[in-house]
Design a protein around this motif. Structure first.
Motif, PDB file in Angstrom:
ATOM      1  N   SER A  72       0.809  -1.231   0.000  1.00 57.05           N
ATOM      2  CA  SER A  72       0.000   0.000   0.000  1.00 57.05           C
ATOM      3  C   SER A  72       0.836   1.273   0.000  1.00 57.05           C
ATOM      4  CB  SER A  72      -0.961  -0.005   1.183  1.00 57.05           C
ATOM      5  OG  SER A  72      -1.920  -1.016   1.057  1.00 57.05           O
ATOM      6  N   PRO A  73       1.795   1.425   0.911  1.00 52.45           N
ATOM      7  CA  PRO A  73       2.575   2.673   0.900  1.00 52.45           C
ATOM      8  C   PRO A  73       3.429   2.838  -0.352  1.00 52.45           C
ATOM      9  CG  PRO A  73       3.467   1.111   2.495  1.00 52.45           C
ATOM     10  CD  PRO A  73       2.164   0.558   2.042  1.00 52.45           C
ATOM     11  N   LEU A  74       3.855   1.736  -0.967  1.00 54.14           N
ATOM     12  CA  LEU A  74       4.628   1.833  -2.206  1.00 54.14           C
ATOM     13  C   LEU A  74       3.748   2.322  -3.340  1.00 54.14           C
ATOM     14  CD1 LEU A  74       6.602  -1.495  -1.793  1.00 54.14           C
ATOM     15  CD2 LEU A  74       7.546   0.816  -1.587  1.00 54.14           C
ATOM     16  N   ILE A  75       2.527   1.786  -3.410  1.00 58.99           N
ATOM     17  CA  ILE A  75       1.572   2.230  -4.426  1.00 58.99           C
ATOM     18  C   ILE A  75       1.233   3.705  -4.230  1.00 58.99           C
ATOM     19  CG2 ILE A  75      -0.793   1.905  -5.266  1.00 58.99           C
ATOM     20  CD1 ILE A  75      -0.437  -1.094  -4.452  1.00 58.99           C
ATOM     21  N   ALA A  76       1.248   4.144  -2.967  1.00 56.37           N
ATOM     22  CA  ALA A  76       0.933   5.541  -2.652  1.00 56.37           C
ATOM     23  C   ALA A  76       2.122   6.479  -2.842  1.00 56.37           C
ATOM     24  CB  ALA A  76       0.421   5.644  -1.212  1.00 56.37           C
ATOM     25  N   GLY A  77       3.328   5.919  -3.111  1.00 58.43           N
ATOM     26  CA  GLY A  77       4.471   6.787  -3.416  1.00 58.43           C
ATOM     27  C   GLY A  77       5.478   6.980  -2.298  1.00 58.43           C
ATOM     28  N   LEU A  78       5.526   6.083  -1.317  1.00 58.45           N
ATOM     29  CA  LEU A  78       6.474   6.246  -0.212  1.00 58.45           C
ATOM     30  C   LEU A  78       7.918   6.242  -0.692  1.00 58.45           C
ATOM     31  CD1 LEU A  78       7.253   6.468   2.756  1.00 58.45           C
ATOM     32  CD2 LEU A  78       6.947   3.991   2.961  1.00 58.45           C
ATOM     33  N   ALA A  79       8.265   5.309  -1.576  1.00 54.33           N
ATOM     34  CA  ALA A  79       9.653   5.234  -2.049  1.00 54.33           C
ATOM     35  C   ALA A  79      10.068   6.530  -2.742  1.00 54.33           C
ATOM     36  CB  ALA A  79       9.831   4.039  -2.978  1.00 54.33           C
TER      37      ALA A  79
END
Length: 267
Positions: A72-79
């Protein structure tokens, strides 16, 4: 090295257990962590999709590596946010994470590069999806999938035409999974034994982890709705090295190359 682990499930517990065994790990934080992780790391009350708070915490604590467990956070742009802050992150960019975040994107990519996949169609109108099912299902059973992220619960393996029509109604008309079901993928149902092959990649080189067999149905006897996973095991007795090499050659490596060619390396 000061490390921040993102997530609070069993997967993150396993990651924490392994990370603290490294002599490179000076201190481990987990956001939010869980009771099992607490003896291994300092748990902080920040949720995985609270991206500005995570970046701020990483800066304040001089974090040298962020390891992201959930998608979820990767899909949301955390990286991407961490990269902009100059903080190394183990996990793909938002663009590359579409491979997990959009089934339509993944299927269309596989079709474009001739990666073996079940025949499919993508729909953003429920009436068109139902029309297709009424034409297709009498001679080919289908699976209905929410396009977006659904924590493993967006796939409907349908035994009857009515099951498939109900799945479209639930996703696209009743918005049972919110935005995740605004678009659906309908694909031909395949039969066989499941195999999951996870890999490490820097965007070019690929190294496979041991294959595992995942059980996603909620009830015994492979019955009930799909879940995020009811358990898995490895080694898999019917997955010889030749099969893994074939999967790497036909599926994984072409996908990684295609993403790199599109300027969205998966790493």
């Amino acid at each position: 090295m000061r490390i921040l682990l993102i997530g609070g499930g069993g997967r993150e517990h396993a990651l924490a257990w392994k990370l603290v065994q490294s002599h490179h790990c000076e201190r481990l934080f987990a956001a939010p962590g869980n009771a099992g992780i607490a003896p291994l790391a300092e748990c902080v009350p920040i949720q995985p999709k609270q991206i500005p708070a995570l970046v701020q915490f990483a800066r304040e604590q001089r974090i040298e590596l962020v390891v992201v467990g959930p998608e979820s956070p990767l899909i949301a742009g955390l990286a991407d946010a961490l990269q902009q802050a100059g903080i190394p992150c183990f996990g793909p960019s938002r663009a590359a994470a579409q491979l997990e975040g959009s089934k339509a994107f993944a299927k269309q990519l596989m079709a474009e590069i001739d990666v073996p996949t079940a025949p499919f169609r993508v729909f953003d109108e429920p009436a068109e999806a139902k029309r297709y099912l009424q034409q297709r299902f009498p001679h080919q059973m289908c699976v209905v999938k929410a396009d977006g992220e659904a924590l493993g619960k967006g796939v409907f393996v349908c035994d009857t035409l009515q099951d498939a029509l109900d799945a479209v109604t639930f996703l696209m008309e009743q918005h049972g999974l919110g935005e995740a079901g605004q678009c659906v993928v309908i694909e031909d149902r395949l039969y066989g034994r499941e195999l999951s092959l996870l890999c490490f990649t820097d965007g070019h080189t690929v190294h496979a982890m041991p294959p595992v067999r995942d059980y996603k149905r909620a009830f015994d006897g492979d019955r009930g709705p799909n879940t995020g996973g009811m358990g898995c095991f490895t080694p898999v007795p019917d997955a010889p090295p030749a099969l893994i090499e074939q999967a790497l050659h036909q599926i994984v490596q072409p996908t990684i190359r295609a993403l790199a060619t599109r300027g969205i390396p998966y790493r």
